[in-house]
Scaffold this motif. Sequence first.
Motif, PDB file in Angstrom:
ATOM      1  N   ARG A 113      39.941  45.961  26.668  1.00 31.66           N
ATOM      2  CA  ARG A 113      40.677  45.712  25.489  1.00 31.66           C
ATOM      3  C   ARG A 113      41.295  46.999  24.787  1.00 31.66           C
ATOM      4  NH1 ARG A 113      36.128  42.488  24.116  1.00 31.66           N
ATOM      5  NH2 ARG A 113      35.426  44.213  22.904  1.00 31.66           N
ATOM      6  N   GLY A 128      42.404  50.181  27.511  1.00 32.38           N
ATOM      7  CA  GLY A 128      42.614  48.851  28.282  1.00 32.38           C
ATOM      8  C   GLY A 128      42.332  48.691  29.618  1.00 32.38           C
ATOM      9  N   ALA A 130      43.823  48.878  33.507  1.00 28.09           N
ATOM     10  CA  ALA A 130      45.064  49.085  34.330  1.00 28.09           C
ATOM     11  C   ALA A 130      45.128  48.441  35.432  1.00 28.09           C
ATOM     12  CB  ALA A 130      45.382  50.664  34.640  1.00 28.09           C
ATOM     13  N   PRO A 133      44.058  41.603  35.669  1.00 30.91           N
ATOM     14  CA  PRO A 133      45.121  40.513  34.772  1.00 30.91           C
ATOM     15  C   PRO A 133      44.201  39.978  33.670  1.00 30.91           C
ATOM     16  CG  PRO A 133      45.246  40.303  37.268  1.00 30.91           C
ATOM     17  CD  PRO A 133      44.003  41.121  37.128  1.00 30.91           C
ATOM     18  N   LYS A 135      46.292  40.951  31.179  1.00 27.98           N
ATOM     19  CA  LYS A 135      47.127  42.000  30.516  1.00 27.98           C
ATOM     20  C   LYS A 135      46.592  43.388  30.957  1.00 27.98           C
ATOM     21  CE  LYS A 135      49.038  43.010  26.200  1.00 27.98           C
ATOM     22  NZ  LYS A 135      50.463  43.401  26.341  1.00 27.98           N
ATOM     23  N   LYS A 136      47.539  43.945  31.882  1.00 28.60           N
ATOM     24  CA  LYS A 136      47.100  45.283  32.105  1.00 28.60           C
ATOM     25  C   LYS A 136      47.727  46.217  31.380  1.00 28.60           C
ATOM     26  CE  LYS A 136      47.341  43.949  37.185  1.00 28.60           C
ATOM     27  NZ  LYS A 136      47.899  44.534  38.491  1.00 28.60           N
ATOM     28  N   THR A 137      47.138  47.440  30.985  1.00 26.64           N
ATOM     29  CA  THR A 137      47.703  48.449  30.088  1.00 26.64           C
ATOM     30  C   THR A 137      47.379  49.868  30.300  1.00 26.64           C
ATOM     31  OG1 THR A 137      45.987  47.972  28.529  1.00 26.64           O
ATOM     32  CG2 THR A 137      47.988  46.716  28.232  1.00 26.64           C
ATOM     33  N   TRP A 138      48.187  50.759  29.690  1.00 22.04           N
ATOM     34  CA  TRP A 138      47.333  52.069  29.872  1.00 22.04           C
ATOM     35  C   TRP A 138      48.101  52.696  28.729  1.00 22.04           C
ATOM     36  CZ3 TRP A 138      51.012  56.393  30.760  1.00 22.04           C
ATOM     37  CH2 TRP A 138      52.398  55.900  30.738  1.00 22.04           C
ATOM     38  N   CYS A 154      50.921  50.832  26.727  1.00 29.15           N
ATOM     39  CA  CYS A 154      52.174  50.467  27.427  1.00 29.15           C
ATOM     40  C   CYS A 154      51.480  49.266  28.507  1.00 29.15           C
ATOM     41  CB  CYS A 154      52.614  51.541  28.112  1.00 29.15           C
ATOM     42  SG  CYS A 154      53.225  52.891  27.300  1.00 29.15           S
ATOM     43  N   ASP A 155      52.377  48.322  28.795  1.00 32.09           N
ATOM     44  CA  ASP A 155      52.100  47.494  29.720  1.00 32.09           C
ATOM     45  C   ASP A 155      52.288  47.888  31.043  1.00 32.09           C
ATOM     46  OD1 ASP A 155      51.287  45.508  27.705  1.00 32.09           O
ATOM     47  OD2 ASP A 155      53.404  44.501  27.885  1.00 32.09           O
ATOM     48  N   ILE A 156      51.414  47.419  32.033  1.00 33.17           N
ATOM     49  CA  ILE A 156      51.896  47.646  33.386  1.00 33.17           C
ATOM     50  C   ILE A 156      52.102  46.341  34.067  1.00 33.17           C
ATOM     51  CG2 ILE A 156      50.612  48.125  35.585  1.00 33.17           C
ATOM     52  CD1 ILE A 156      48.772  49.872  34.184  1.00 33.17           C
ATOM     53  N   ASP A 157      53.396  46.288  34.644  1.00 37.42           N
ATOM     54  CA  ASP A 157      53.940  45.226  35.339  1.00 37.42           C
ATOM     55  C   ASP A 157      53.312  44.690  36.473  1.00 37.42           C
ATOM     56  OD1 ASP A 157      56.052  44.889  33.266  1.00 37.42           O
ATOM     57  OD2 ASP A 157      57.336  46.460  34.330  1.00 37.42           O
TER      58      ASP A 157
END
Length: 157
Positions: A113, A128, A130, A133, A135-138, A154-157
């Motif tokens: 989180r 969070g 990376a 799934p 929600k992948k974030t950095w 930031c989100d990771i696509d």
Amino acid sequence: MKIAVFSDTHGSSKGMIDAVASFRPDQIIHLGDGMRDAQALAEKFPYIPVCCVAGNCDDCPEQEDYKVIRLGGLTAFLTHGHRYGVRGGKLDVLLYAAQCCGAQIAMFGHTHRAVFDQIGGIFVLNPGTAGKPPKKTWAKLEISGDGNIDCQICDID
């Protein structure tokens, strides 16, 4: 100073590689549970220093589970967090460890989180996950010459 902060990639390095290629940081930090992913970053971007700590899912007995480093003019305490009881949302042990090291910022992972906050005069950052799934974030962390901190999750696509 621009710093890319990642954690909990669990074998998924593509999102990190894309984020670093786009952000072009001065430093990369990986907060555990993906030591091989951190090594992949170091190989892909040999001109950017990579600092990492071991997580509870890493099999790296030679790697420290916390580090104290300088970032710009600030001291940072880095850990995965599993030894500091962060999963339950209590950050008092983590904050105490950071305070004892003279750190102005404490970075951890483990919970998957993302959070950026200031608690008791210490900035607290968890980028969070990376790698997991949904929600992948950095985190994009920028430290100015006078010690001001700016952080974006930031989100990771």
